[in-house]
Scaffold this motif. Structure first.
Motif, mmCIF file in Angstrom:
data_model
loop_
_atom_site.group_PDB
_atom_site.id
_atom_site.type_symbol
_atom_site.label_atom_id
_atom_site.label_comp_id
_atom_site.label_asym_id
_atom_site.label_seq_id
_atom_site.Cartn_x
_atom_site.Cartn_y
_atom_site.Cartn_z
ATOM 1 N N GLN A 144 -22.903 -15.976 -3.248
ATOM 2 C CA GLN A 144 -21.810 -15.009 -2.510
ATOM 3 C C GLN A 144 -21.482 -14.056 -3.187
ATOM 4 O OE1 GLN A 144 -19.504 -15.444 0.847
ATOM 5 N NE2 GLN A 144 -20.232 -13.598 -0.080
ATOM 6 N N MET A 145 -21.333 -13.932 -4.518
ATOM 7 C CA MET A 145 -21.202 -12.653 -5.336
ATOM 8 C C MET A 145 -22.160 -11.921 -5.090
ATOM 9 S SD MET A 145 -19.258 -14.270 -8.785
ATOM 10 C CE MET A 145 -17.512 -14.508 -8.635
ATOM 11 N N LEU A 146 -23.442 -12.310 -5.537
ATOM 12 C CA LEU A 146 -24.541 -11.402 -5.512
ATOM 13 C C LEU A 146 -24.675 -10.748 -3.836
ATOM 14 C CD1 LEU A 146 -27.044 -12.859 -7.763
ATOM 15 C CD2 LEU A 146 -25.632 -10.626 -8.155
ATOM 16 N N GLY A 147 -24.474 -11.776 -2.916
ATOM 17 C CA GLY A 147 -24.742 -11.137 -1.713
ATOM 18 C C GLY A 147 -23.878 -10.271 -1.241
ATOM 19 N N PHE A 148 -22.591 -10.184 -1.861
ATOM 20 C CA PHE A 148 -21.586 -9.379 -1.412
ATOM 21 C C PHE A 148 -21.976 -7.957 -2.262
ATOM 22 C CE2 PHE A 148 -17.567 -6.621 -2.233
ATOM 23 C CZ PHE A 148 -17.236 -6.893 -0.957
ATOM 24 N N ALA A 149 -22.414 -8.096 -3.420
ATOM 25 C CA ALA A 149 -22.526 -6.850 -3.983
ATOM 26 C C ALA A 149 -24.117 -6.268 -3.355
ATOM 27 C CB ALA A 149 -23.104 -7.033 -5.403
ATOM 28 N N LEU A 150 -24.772 -6.911 -2.961
ATOM 29 C CA LEU A 150 -26.238 -6.767 -2.214
ATOM 30 C C LEU A 150 -25.576 -5.897 -1.045
ATOM 31 C CD1 LEU A 150 -29.309 -6.595 -1.970
ATOM 32 C CD2 LEU A 150 -28.798 -8.661 -0.405
ATOM 33 N N CYS A 151 -24.809 -6.298 -0.188
ATOM 34 C CA CYS A 151 -24.520 -5.595 1.153
ATOM 35 C C CYS A 151 -23.736 -4.405 0.988
ATOM 36 C CB CYS A 151 -23.836 -6.965 2.086
ATOM 37 S SG CYS A 151 -25.035 -8.015 2.508
ATOM 38 N N ARG A 152 -22.865 -4.512 -0.221
ATOM 39 C CA ARG A 152 -21.912 -3.662 -0.189
ATOM 40 C C ARG A 152 -22.587 -2.399 -0.992
ATOM 41 N NH1 ARG A 152 -16.090 -3.120 -0.295
ATOM 42 N NH2 ARG A 152 -15.259 -1.599 -1.786
ATOM 43 N N PHE A 153 -23.172 -2.775 -1.978
ATOM 44 C CA PHE A 153 -23.558 -1.657 -2.963
ATOM 45 C C PHE A 153 -24.957 -1.208 -2.769
ATOM 46 C CE2 PHE A 153 -20.099 -3.555 -5.368
ATOM 47 C CZ PHE A 153 -19.045 -2.778 -5.446
ATOM 48 N N VAL A 154 -25.722 -2.027 -2.453
ATOM 49 C CA VAL A 154 -27.240 -1.720 -2.199
ATOM 50 C C VAL A 154 -27.855 -1.354 -0.935
ATOM 51 C CG1 VAL A 154 -29.614 -2.531 -2.818
ATOM 52 C CG2 VAL A 154 -27.843 -3.146 -4.248
ATOM 53 N N LEU A 155 -27.518 -2.290 0.190
ATOM 54 C CA LEU A 155 -27.921 -2.131 1.531
ATOM 55 C C LEU A 155 -26.802 -1.263 2.169
ATOM 56 C CD1 LEU A 155 -29.112 -5.732 2.559
ATOM 57 C CD2 LEU A 155 -30.441 -3.862 1.570
ATOM 58 N N ARG A 156 -25.699 -1.225 1.640
ATOM 59 C CA ARG A 156 -24.529 -0.458 2.297
ATOM 60 C C ARG A 156 -24.354 -0.673 3.642
ATOM 61 N NH1 ARG A 156 -23.391 2.610 -2.058
ATOM 62 N NH2 ARG A 156 -21.411 3.302 -0.930
ATOM 63 N N ALA B 138 -18.817 -9.943 10.960
ATOM 64 C CA ALA B 138 -20.204 -10.132 10.834
ATOM 65 C C ALA B 138 -20.757 -9.584 9.664
ATOM 66 C CB ALA B 138 -20.708 -9.309 11.984
ATOM 67 N N GLY B 139 -20.213 -8.802 9.053
ATOM 68 C CA GLY B 139 -20.571 -8.116 7.655
ATOM 69 C C GLY B 139 -20.586 -9.443 6.512
ATOM 70 N N LEU B 140 -19.261 -9.975 6.757
ATOM 71 C CA LEU B 140 -19.230 -11.007 5.633
ATOM 72 C C LEU B 140 -20.238 -12.294 6.002
ATOM 73 C CD1 LEU B 140 -15.348 -11.333 5.698
ATOM 74 C CD2 LEU B 140 -16.528 -10.605 3.699
ATOM 75 N N VAL B 141 -20.402 -12.383 7.072
ATOM 76 C CA VAL B 141 -21.537 -13.438 7.438
ATOM 77 C C VAL B 141 -22.765 -13.090 6.810
ATOM 78 C CG1 VAL B 141 -23.004 -14.533 9.087
ATOM 79 C CG2 VAL B 141 -20.523 -14.415 9.480
ATOM 80 N N ALA B 142 -23.164 -11.563 6.742
ATOM 81 C CA ALA B 142 -24.297 -11.196 6.365
ATOM 82 C C ALA B 142 -24.304 -11.301 4.777
ATOM 83 C CB ALA B 142 -24.558 -9.620 6.589
ATOM 84 N N THR B 143 -23.328 -11.189 4.147
ATOM 85 C CA THR B 143 -23.279 -11.226 2.844
ATOM 86 C C THR B 143 -23.832 -12.482 2.105
ATOM 87 O OG1 THR B 143 -20.963 -11.729 2.464
ATOM 88 C CG2 THR B 143 -21.311 -9.507 2.372
ATOM 89 N N GLN B 144 -22.970 -13.527 2.953
ATOM 90 C CA GLN B 144 -23.427 -14.947 2.486
ATOM 91 C C GLN B 144 -24.706 -15.344 2.811
ATOM 92 O OE1 GLN B 144 -21.524 -18.011 0.823
ATOM 93 N NE2 GLN B 144 -23.867 -17.397 0.514
ATOM 94 N N MET B 145 -25.313 -15.032 4.056
ATOM 95 C CA MET B 145 -26.706 -15.157 4.371
ATOM 96 C C MET B 145 -27.663 -14.615 3.419
ATOM 97 S SD MET B 145 -26.628 -15.620 8.295
ATOM 98 C CE MET B 145 -26.506 -17.213 9.465
ATOM 99 N N LEU B 146 -27.542 -13.357 2.988
ATOM 100 C CA LEU B 146 -28.475 -12.687 2.493
ATOM 101 C C LEU B 146 -28.391 -12.988 1.060
ATOM 102 C CD1 LEU B 146 -28.272 -8.948 4.160
ATOM 103 C CD2 LEU B 146 -30.242 -10.661 4.003
ATOM 104 N N GLY B 147 -27.376 -13.115 0.598
ATOM 105 C CA GLY B 147 -26.836 -13.629 -0.728
ATOM 106 C C GLY B 147 -27.744 -14.873 -1.033
ATOM 107 N N PHE B 148 -27.603 -15.886 -0.139
ATOM 108 C CA PHE B 148 -28.252 -17.166 -0.315
ATOM 109 C C PHE B 148 -29.826 -16.990 -0.397
ATOM 110 C CE2 PHE B 148 -30.701 -20.985 1.040
ATOM 111 C CZ PHE B 148 -29.913 -21.949 0.157
ATOM 112 N N ALA B 149 -30.247 -16.033 0.678
ATOM 113 C CA ALA B 149 -31.746 -15.886 0.680
ATOM 114 C C ALA B 149 -32.120 -15.149 -0.682
ATOM 115 C CB ALA B 149 -32.015 -14.692 1.734
ATOM 116 N N LEU B 150 -31.498 -14.159 -1.077
ATOM 117 C CA LEU B 150 -31.646 -13.350 -2.541
ATOM 118 C C LEU B 150 -31.755 -14.209 -3.604
ATOM 119 C CD1 LEU B 150 -31.479 -10.504 -3.849
ATOM 120 C CD2 LEU B 150 -29.235 -11.053 -4.357
#
Lengths: 186, 186
Positions: A144-156, B138-150
């Motif tokens: 959850q932490m890395l996913g948030f960072a990924l979406c906010r700071f990297v993928l934007r 939707a963005g929050l959902v993305a953070t968790q899904m992508l974070g898990f995949a990452l």
DNA sequence: AGATCAAGTCAACAGTTGTTGGCCAACAGT
DNA sequence: ACTGTTGGCCAACAACTGTTGACTTGATCT
């Protein structure tokens, strides 16, 4: 032990390297570009740090600096952790450099793994209702932490970028709390 | 309209490209390596796809193929979504190629953004209690899904890799459910 | 059979990269 | 003033990259 003349440029190189690695990733961050940013010759980088890998290792040295959570009430640990993580990420581009590199460089990925295992692991070990699942819980927190960072700071992703820090903490906190202290799912 | 002889190699190139992009990222996946995997000359790649960027665009063409969720009960949408996402990711390396590239290539990041906006956006728009916050959810959902995949497929954090799919879904489902349907935090 | 055209090979280009070694200038200690 | 050391620059290397164009093979059609 006075500071030598070279220590200044040494630090300049490191700062430039961190910036480039953070914004361009390992491959696209060229030694020439880093040297140009630091206003020196590329060969200086080699002289001081040996090679590109070693320079990266020096530039991506990071510590999450988790606060001592033993005194925070058990049910606010999630929010505290979320806030600290967000704050730590915004104030230091080292984590960004590490993440950008970790996606393609195995060495960086390994560093990421040990970073989270060493820092979040103990917290989970102390809070998890079932000691056997402590590692799993720490891993979930990382997603959850890395996913948030990924979406906010990297993928934007726009909606994630827009979120102001307090709002973000309010959303993420409970998730992290659940991963750490709630009874296992299923 | 019979299949031409070239269609075979065209497909071979695409398959090899996807594999390389997925495992090495955009920069480290060289056209020469891709051509070698497909057992052809590098120049063929250029002839069929123009240049490396266009090849990537063709190889990273992806659709989440979300099922029609209008008939699934409102409170199981989280689990359903988690399961589908995990399944989709495991069966197709295209998403991996996209993610690995998105971290350093702006074009790929943009594709990732529009992918999630277009696919998860509508779901959130329909389920969110407050239409104004649909995009955020939707963005929050993305953070968790992508974070898990990452963490599972890219960084390979051991506890996240170990998790078997059902367990993972049981953990992630409620999180996604909360992001979609629970009242806003704070 | 011979002409036409798609499919594929080969060798080379121009640019960029990490990396190296030789050279120059400024300073410190004597 | 002289000498050794330190900090810095320059030019070049070898390897690798995406990309190009000319050439060869093989099938297809008349």
């Amino acid at each position: 032990m006075t500071t030598r003349r070279s220590d200044t440029t040494r630090a300049a190189i490191l700062a430039a390297a961190r910036e480039r690695f953070a914004s361009d990733g390992f491959d696209r961050a060229t030694i020439r570009a880093i040297a140009a940013d630091a206003r020196i010759d590329p060969s200086m980088v080699m002289r001081y740090y040996g090679n590109k890998e070693a320079l990266f290792a020096a530039a991506a040295d990071f510590d999450l600096r988790l606060p001592d959570l033993r005194e925070t009430p058990r049910d606010t640990v999630g929010i505290t952790l979320a806030r600290h993580f967000l704050h730590r990420w915004e104030g230091d581009e080292t984590l960004m450099a590490l993440l950008r590199a970790a996606v393609t460089k195995e060495v960086a990925a390994e560093r990421m793994r040990s970073l989270f295992a060493a820092q979040i692991g103990p917290v989970a070990a102390r809070l998890a209702p079932d000691p056997a699942q402590a590692a799993t819980r720490a891993g979930l927190v990382a997603t959850q932490m890395l996913g948030f960072a990924l979406c906010r700071f990297v993928l934007r992703l726009p909606p994630v970028v827009t979120l102001d820090p307090d709002e973000a903490v309010a959303w993420l906190g409970p998730t992290i709390q659940r991963y750490l202290t709630d009874p296992a799912a299923r």
